[in-house]
Design a protein around this motif. Structure first.
Motif, PDB file in Angstrom:
ATOM      1  N   UNK A 123       0.868  -1.294   0.198  1.00 43.85           N
ATOM      2  CA  UNK A 123      -0.048  -0.136   0.073  1.00 43.85           C
ATOM      3  C   UNK A 123       0.814   1.090   0.108  1.00 43.85           C
ATOM      4  N   UNK A 124       2.044   1.132  -0.050  1.00 38.48           N
ATOM      5  CA  UNK A 124       2.993   2.389  -0.243  1.00 38.48           C
ATOM      6  C   UNK A 124       3.413   2.881  -1.293  1.00 38.48           C
ATOM      7  N   UNK A 125       3.029   3.826  -1.871  1.00 38.90           N
ATOM      8  CA  UNK A 125       3.516   4.391  -3.237  1.00 38.90           C
ATOM      9  C   UNK A 125       4.532   4.814  -3.044  1.00 38.90           C
ATOM     10  N   UNK A 126       5.186   5.828  -3.829  1.00 40.20           N
ATOM     11  CA  UNK A 126       6.316   6.676  -3.910  1.00 40.20           C
ATOM     12  C   UNK A 126       6.310   7.500  -2.610  1.00 40.20           C
ATOM     13  N   UNK A 127       7.490   7.443  -2.014  1.00 40.57           N
ATOM     14  CA  UNK A 127       8.061   8.310  -0.906  1.00 40.57           C
ATOM     15  C   UNK A 127       8.211   9.695  -1.182  1.00 40.57           C
ATOM     16  N   UNK A 128       7.548  10.647  -0.464  1.00 45.25           N
ATOM     17  CA  UNK A 128       8.009  12.086  -0.687  1.00 45.25           C
ATOM     18  C   UNK A 128       8.421  12.418   0.745  1.00 45.25           C
ATOM     19  N   UNK A 129       8.970  13.752   1.172  1.00 48.06           N
ATOM     20  CA  UNK A 129       9.617  13.918   2.315  1.00 48.06           C
ATOM     21  C   UNK A 129       8.793  15.292   2.868  1.00 48.06           C
ATOM     22  N   UNK A 130       8.931  15.501   4.071  1.00 45.76           N
ATOM     23  CA  UNK A 130       8.027  16.637   4.721  1.00 45.76           C
ATOM     24  C   UNK A 130       9.182  17.028   6.272  1.00 45.76           C
ATOM     25  N   UNK A 131       9.259  18.506   6.292  1.00 43.64           N
ATOM     26  CA  UNK A 131       9.900  18.521   7.516  1.00 43.64           C
ATOM     27  C   UNK A 131       8.938  18.580   8.716  1.00 43.64           C
ATOM     28  N   UNK A 165       6.841  10.443   3.675  1.00 46.48           N
ATOM     29  CA  UNK A 165       5.344  10.668   3.568  1.00 46.48           C
ATOM     30  C   UNK A 165       4.911   9.623   2.701  1.00 46.48           C
ATOM     31  N   UNK A 166       3.691   8.947   2.691  1.00 44.66           N
ATOM     32  CA  UNK A 166       3.426   7.763   1.696  1.00 44.66           C
ATOM     33  C   UNK A 166       1.787   8.228   1.670  1.00 44.66           C
ATOM     34  N   UNK A 167       1.377   8.100   0.216  1.00 45.99           N
ATOM     35  CA  UNK A 167      -0.039   8.475  -0.009  1.00 45.99           C
ATOM     36  C   UNK A 167      -0.412   7.000   0.121  1.00 45.99           C
ATOM     37  N   UNK A 168      -1.525   6.841   0.932  1.00 43.66           N
ATOM     38  CA  UNK A 168      -2.341   5.564   1.196  1.00 43.66           C
ATOM     39  C   UNK A 168      -3.094   5.119   0.078  1.00 43.66           C
ATOM     40  N   UNK A 169      -3.904   4.044   0.050  1.00 44.96           N
ATOM     41  CA  UNK A 169      -4.974   3.500  -0.886  1.00 44.96           C
ATOM     42  C   UNK A 169      -6.388   4.015  -0.440  1.00 44.96           C
ATOM     43  N   UNK A 170      -6.373   4.653   0.678  1.00 38.61           N
ATOM     44  CA  UNK A 170      -7.465   4.932   1.366  1.00 38.61           C
ATOM     45  C   UNK A 170      -7.947   6.216   1.328  1.00 38.61           C
ATOM     46  N   UNK A 171      -9.311   6.349   0.911  1.00 40.39           N
ATOM     47  CA  UNK A 171      -9.979   7.459   0.554  1.00 40.39           C
ATOM     48  C   UNK A 171      -9.731   8.738   1.653  1.00 40.39           C
TER      49      UNK A 171
END
Length: 144
Positions: free
Chosen positions: A23-31, A117-123
Motif C-alpha cells: 500500500x506504499x506508493x512513492x515516498x516524499x518528504x516533509x520537514x 510521507x506515503x499516499x495510502x490507498x485509503x480515500x
C-alpha cells in the motif's frame, strides 16, 4: 498440455491470492512542524525505560489519505530490533488498517527532522484525519 497449464494456474492462484499488494506508493518528504502528533512507547526487559517516539502527520493528497512520519529512539535502544518491529507493524485509524509502518525513518533529534510521507490507498475522510490512530505490532499496541 492443457492439463499442465491448468495445474500451474491452480497452484499459482492461491499463492497470488494470499499476496498483499504493497500500500506504499512513492515516498516524499516533509520537514517536522507543529502539526505532527507524538506517540511514545517505553520499553521493558533488556531495554527497560528506553523510549521510542513516533511523530505522525495525516494529510489529504489527491483525494487519498497521506501519512508522514519518523521516529526518534532513546540512546541505547537497538536500531535493528526497532526497525524489525516497525517492518511488521501497521497503522490503524478508528480500527481500520491503513498502512504498514515500514516507511518510517529514524531521526537523531526533533530539530531539523524530516519525515517520510506515503499516499495510502485509503480515500481521505475528515474522520481519518482526526480519528484515533494506533500502531499495532507484535505484542505492542500504541494508541494516540
Amino acid at each position: 498440455m492443457f492439463r499442465h497449464w491448468f495445474l500451474l494456474l491452480c497452484l499459482a492462484l492461491p499463492v497470488a491470492g494470499c499476496e498483499t499488494p504493497d500500500t506504499i506508493g512513492p515516498v516524499s518528504y516533509r520537514s517536522y512542524d507543529s502539526g505532527f502528533q507524538k506517540m511514545t512507547m517505553t520499553s521493558g526487559g533488556t531495554f527497560a525505560g528506553k523510549k521510542l517516539e513516533i511523530y505522525l502527520r495525516r494529510l489529504q493528497n489527491g483525494g487519498k489519505l497521506e501519512i508522514c512520519g519518523f521516529y526518534i529512539m532513546s540512546d541505547g535502544m537497538s536500531e535493528d530490533l526497532t526497525a524489525e518491529w516497525l517492518k511488521y507493524a501497521k497503522f490503524t485509524i478508528n480500527e481500520e488498517e491503513i498502512v504498514s509502518s515500514k516507511f518510517l525513518r529514524p531521526q537523531k533529534k526533533l530539530q531539523g527532522a524530516k519525515a517520510n510521507c506515503v499516499v495510502t490507498t485509503t480515500n481521505y475522510q475528515k474522520s481519518l484525519a482526526t480519528g484515533d490512530i494506533s500502531l499495532d505490532g507484535r505484542r505492542v499496541r500504541l494508541i494516540y
